[in-house]
Design a protein around this motif. Structure first.
Motif, PDB file in Angstrom:
ATOM      1  N   ALA A  41       0.835  -1.206   0.000  1.00  7.92           N
ATOM      2  CA  ALA A  41       0.000   0.000   0.000  1.00  7.92           C
ATOM      3  C   ALA A  41       0.868   1.254   0.000  1.00  7.92           C
ATOM      4  CB  ALA A  41      -0.934  -0.005   1.210  1.00  7.92           C
ATOM      5  N   ALA A  42       1.971   1.219   0.733  1.00  8.21           N
ATOM      6  CA  ALA A  42       2.868   2.378   0.773  1.00  8.21           C
ATOM      7  C   ALA A  42       3.504   2.613  -0.595  1.00  8.21           C
ATOM      8  CB  ALA A  42       3.938   2.185   1.843  1.00  8.21           C
ATOM      9  N   TYR A  43       3.960   1.533  -1.248  1.00  9.65           N
ATOM     10  CA  TYR A  43       4.554   1.679  -2.576  1.00  9.65           C
ATOM     11  C   TYR A  43       3.542   2.226  -3.571  1.00  9.65           C
ATOM     12  CZ  TYR A  43       8.327  -1.275  -0.766  1.00  9.65           C
ATOM     13  OH  TYR A  43       9.352  -1.803  -0.038  1.00  9.65           O
ATOM     14  N   THR A  44       2.312   1.760  -3.473  1.00  9.69           N
ATOM     15  CA  THR A  44       1.259   2.257  -4.361  1.00  9.69           C
ATOM     16  C   THR A  44       1.038   3.751  -4.142  1.00  9.69           C
ATOM     17  OG1 THR A  44       0.178   0.103  -4.446  1.00  9.69           O
ATOM     18  CG2 THR A  44      -1.179   2.018  -4.983  1.00  9.69           C
ATOM     19  N   ALA A  45       0.975   4.176  -2.891  1.00  8.02           N
ATOM     20  CA  ALA A  45       0.767   5.598  -2.586  1.00  8.02           C
ATOM     21  C   ALA A  45       1.928   6.445  -3.100  1.00  8.02           C
ATOM     22  CB  ALA A  45       0.600   5.787  -1.077  1.00  8.02           C
ATOM     23  N   LEU A  46       3.156   5.962  -2.922  1.00  9.17           N
ATOM     24  CA  LEU A  46       4.324   6.702  -3.416  1.00  9.17           C
ATOM     25  C   LEU A  46       4.310   6.778  -4.932  1.00  9.17           C
ATOM     26  CD1 LEU A  46       7.086   5.231  -1.074  1.00  9.17           C
ATOM     27  CD2 LEU A  46       6.158   7.565  -1.010  1.00  9.17           C
ATOM     28  N   ASP A  47       3.950   5.687  -5.579  1.00  8.39           N
ATOM     29  CA  ASP A  47       3.891   5.661  -7.037  1.00  8.39           C
ATOM     30  C   ASP A  47       2.801   6.588  -7.559  1.00  8.39           C
ATOM     31  OD1 ASP A  47       4.795   4.701  -9.558  1.00  8.39           O
ATOM     32  OD2 ASP A  47       3.092   3.305  -9.633  1.00  8.39           O
ATOM     33  N   LEU A  71       8.256   7.762  -7.078  1.00 12.56           N
ATOM     34  CA  LEU A  71       9.204   6.674  -7.305  1.00 12.56           C
ATOM     35  C   LEU A  71       9.862   6.798  -8.673  1.00 12.56           C
ATOM     36  CD1 LEU A  71       7.259   3.622  -5.846  1.00 12.56           C
ATOM     37  CD2 LEU A  71       9.033   5.016  -4.761  1.00 12.56           C
ATOM     38  N   THR A  72      11.187   6.649  -8.668  1.00 11.42           N
ATOM     39  CA  THR A  72      11.977   6.717  -9.888  1.00 11.42           C
ATOM     40  C   THR A  72      12.930   5.528  -9.924  1.00 11.42           C
ATOM     41  OG1 THR A  72      11.930   9.135  -9.859  1.00 11.42           O
ATOM     42  CG2 THR A  72      13.645   8.116 -11.175  1.00 11.42           C
ATOM     43  N   PRO A  73      12.977   4.802 -11.052  1.00 11.12           N
ATOM     44  CA  PRO A  73      13.930   3.689 -11.137  1.00 11.12           C
ATOM     45  C   PRO A  73      15.338   4.213 -11.428  1.00 11.12           C
ATOM     46  CG  PRO A  73      12.628   3.812 -13.142  1.00 11.12           C
ATOM     47  CD  PRO A  73      12.098   4.872 -12.211  1.00 11.12           C
ATOM     48  N   VAL A  74      16.310   3.662 -10.736  1.00  7.67           N
ATOM     49  CA  VAL A  74      17.716   3.998 -10.975  1.00  7.67           C
ATOM     50  C   VAL A  74      18.511   2.705 -11.045  1.00  7.67           C
ATOM     51  CG1 VAL A  74      17.564   6.239  -9.816  1.00  7.67           C
ATOM     52  CG2 VAL A  74      18.309   4.238  -8.528  1.00  7.67           C
ATOM     53  N   THR A  75      19.709   2.803 -11.577  1.00  8.07           N
ATOM     54  CA  THR A  75      20.640   1.686 -11.578  1.00  8.07           C
ATOM     55  C   THR A  75      21.743   2.019 -10.591  1.00  8.07           C
ATOM     56  OG1 THR A  75      20.168   1.096 -13.864  1.00  8.07           O
ATOM     57  CG2 THR A  75      22.262   0.330 -12.966  1.00  8.07           C
ATOM     58  N   LEU A  76      21.926   1.152  -9.608  1.00  8.43           N
ATOM     59  CA  LEU A  76      22.995   1.332  -8.635  1.00  8.43           C
ATOM     60  C   LEU A  76      24.214   0.554  -9.096  1.00  8.43           C
ATOM     61  CD1 LEU A  76      21.165   0.854  -5.212  1.00  8.43           C
ATOM     62  CD2 LEU A  76      21.821   2.998  -6.297  1.00  8.43           C
ATOM     63  N   TYR A 103      29.199  -4.378  -8.409  1.00 11.28           N
ATOM     64  CA  TYR A 103      27.818  -4.856  -8.416  1.00 11.28           C
ATOM     65  C   TYR A 103      26.962  -3.822  -9.127  1.00 11.28           C
ATOM     66  CZ  TYR A 103      29.590  -7.839  -4.676  1.00 11.28           C
ATOM     67  OH  TYR A 103      30.316  -8.742  -3.950  1.00 11.28           O
ATOM     68  N   THR A 104      26.144  -4.281 -10.048  1.00 14.95           N
ATOM     69  CA  THR A 104      25.209  -3.406 -10.741  1.00 14.95           C
ATOM     70  C   THR A 104      23.803  -3.933 -10.480  1.00 14.95           C
ATOM     71  OG1 THR A 104      26.843  -2.925 -12.443  1.00 14.95           O
ATOM     72  CG2 THR A 104      24.540  -2.443 -12.969  1.00 14.95           C
ATOM     73  N   ILE A 105      22.981  -3.064  -9.928  1.00 12.60           N
ATOM     74  CA  ILE A 105      21.613  -3.445  -9.590  1.00 12.60           C
ATOM     75  C   ILE A 105      20.686  -2.513 -10.360  1.00 12.60           C
ATOM     76  CG2 ILE A 105      19.969  -3.837  -7.725  1.00 12.60           C
ATOM     77  CD1 ILE A 105      22.541  -3.737  -5.850  1.00 12.60           C
ATOM     78  N   ALA A 106      20.000  -3.072 -11.339  1.00 14.38           N
ATOM     79  CA  ALA A 106      19.134  -2.271 -12.208  1.00 14.38           C
ATOM     80  C   ALA A 106      17.747  -2.108 -11.610  1.00 14.38           C
ATOM     81  CB  ALA A 106      19.039  -2.924 -13.580  1.00 14.38           C
ATOM     82  N   ASP A 107      17.107  -1.027 -11.983  1.00  9.89           N
ATOM     83  CA  ASP A 107      15.694  -0.768 -11.673  1.00  9.89           C
ATOM     84  C   ASP A 107      15.377  -0.764 -10.176  1.00  9.89           C
ATOM     85  OD1 ASP A 107      15.026  -0.486 -14.383  1.00  9.89           O
ATOM     86  OD2 ASP A 107      14.861  -2.656 -14.603  1.00  9.89           O
ATOM     87  N   VAL A 108      16.249  -0.165  -9.391  1.00 10.02           N
ATOM     88  CA  VAL A 108      15.967   0.040  -7.976  1.00 10.02           C
ATOM     89  C   VAL A 108      15.071   1.272  -7.881  1.00 10.02           C
ATOM     90  CG1 VAL A 108      16.963   0.600  -5.726  1.00 10.02           C
ATOM     91  CG2 VAL A 108      18.179  -0.932  -7.283  1.00 10.02           C
ATOM     92  N   LEU A 109      13.942   1.131  -7.214  1.00  6.32           N
ATOM     93  CA  LEU A 109      13.042   2.278  -7.065  1.00  6.32           C
ATOM     94  C   LEU A 109      13.478   3.123  -5.875  1.00  6.32           C
ATOM     95  CD1 LEU A 109       9.592   0.607  -7.758  1.00  6.32           C
ATOM     96  CD2 LEU A 109      10.901   2.104  -9.269  1.00  6.32           C
ATOM     97  N   VAL A 110      13.692   4.415  -6.136  1.00  2.29           N
ATOM     98  CA  VAL A 110      14.073   5.353  -5.087  1.00  2.29           C
ATOM     99  C   VAL A 110      13.075   6.504  -5.074  1.00  2.29           C
ATOM    100  CG1 VAL A 110      16.528   4.774  -5.261  1.00  2.29           C
ATOM    101  CG2 VAL A 110      15.610   6.705  -6.569  1.00  2.29           C
ATOM    102  N   VAL A 111      13.041   7.211  -3.958  1.00  2.00           N
ATOM    103  CA  VAL A 111      12.190   8.400  -3.861  1.00  2.00           C
ATOM    104  C   VAL A 111      12.916   9.555  -4.538  1.00  2.00           C
ATOM    105  CG1 VAL A 111      11.132  10.050  -2.282  1.00  2.00           C
ATOM    106  CG2 VAL A 111      11.066   7.597  -1.758  1.00  2.00           C
TER     107      VAL A 111
END
Length: 133
Positions: free
Chosen positions: A49-55, A60-65, A75-83
């Motif tokens: 529910a929290a993710y839905t509200a933020l979206d 929410l913005t996808p980033v690659t770490l 380490y490459t982590i794709a599509d991490v959702l950040v605020v």
């Protein structure tokens, strides 16, 4: 419910912290750990529910770490959702009020602030690798 793997070599280690009191009951350490685990479990139930509200608020913005721990370890982590900090700062009116009333605004602020910890975590990992050769 907490499970202990009695076959783990760390169980019974005299240098570790006790989990149980001598005459029964849990140590304060075990009470603390079970409290943390309880919060995590409760968070898992409320997270969708929290993710839905933020979206829905467009936060929410996808980033690659990309984490460089050493020259050999990346380490490459794709599509991490950040605020998204810019979107969070621009939030106003009804969406801001809705997030505040639901408690999700606090979550968004804490999640955005936690991004600053990534560099500290990388430094800790690099230090551990250096110590262990």
């Amino acid at each position: 419910m907490l499970h202990v793997d009695l076959d783990d070599g760390r169980v019974g280690d005299s240098t570790g912290l006790p989990l149980f009191l001598e005459h029964g009951g849990n140590t304060p350490y075990l009470e603390h750990i079970t409290g943390v685990l309880r919060l995590l479990y409760e968070g898992l139930e409320t997270a969708p529910a929290a993710y839905t509200a933020l979206d829905e608020a467009g936060l929410l913005t996808p980033v690659t770490l990309t984490v460089d721990v050493s020259e050999e370890r990346r380490y490459t982590i794709a599509d991490v959702l950040v605020v998204d900090l810019e979107h969070l700062a621009a939030l106003n009116g009804e969406p801001l009020d809705r997030l505040h009333r639901s408690g999700v605004l606090r979550l968004a602020i804490l999640a955005a602030a936690s991004l600053g910890n990534i560099q500290q975590l990388i430094a800790r990992k690099q230090s551990l690798l250096t110590q262990n050769g």
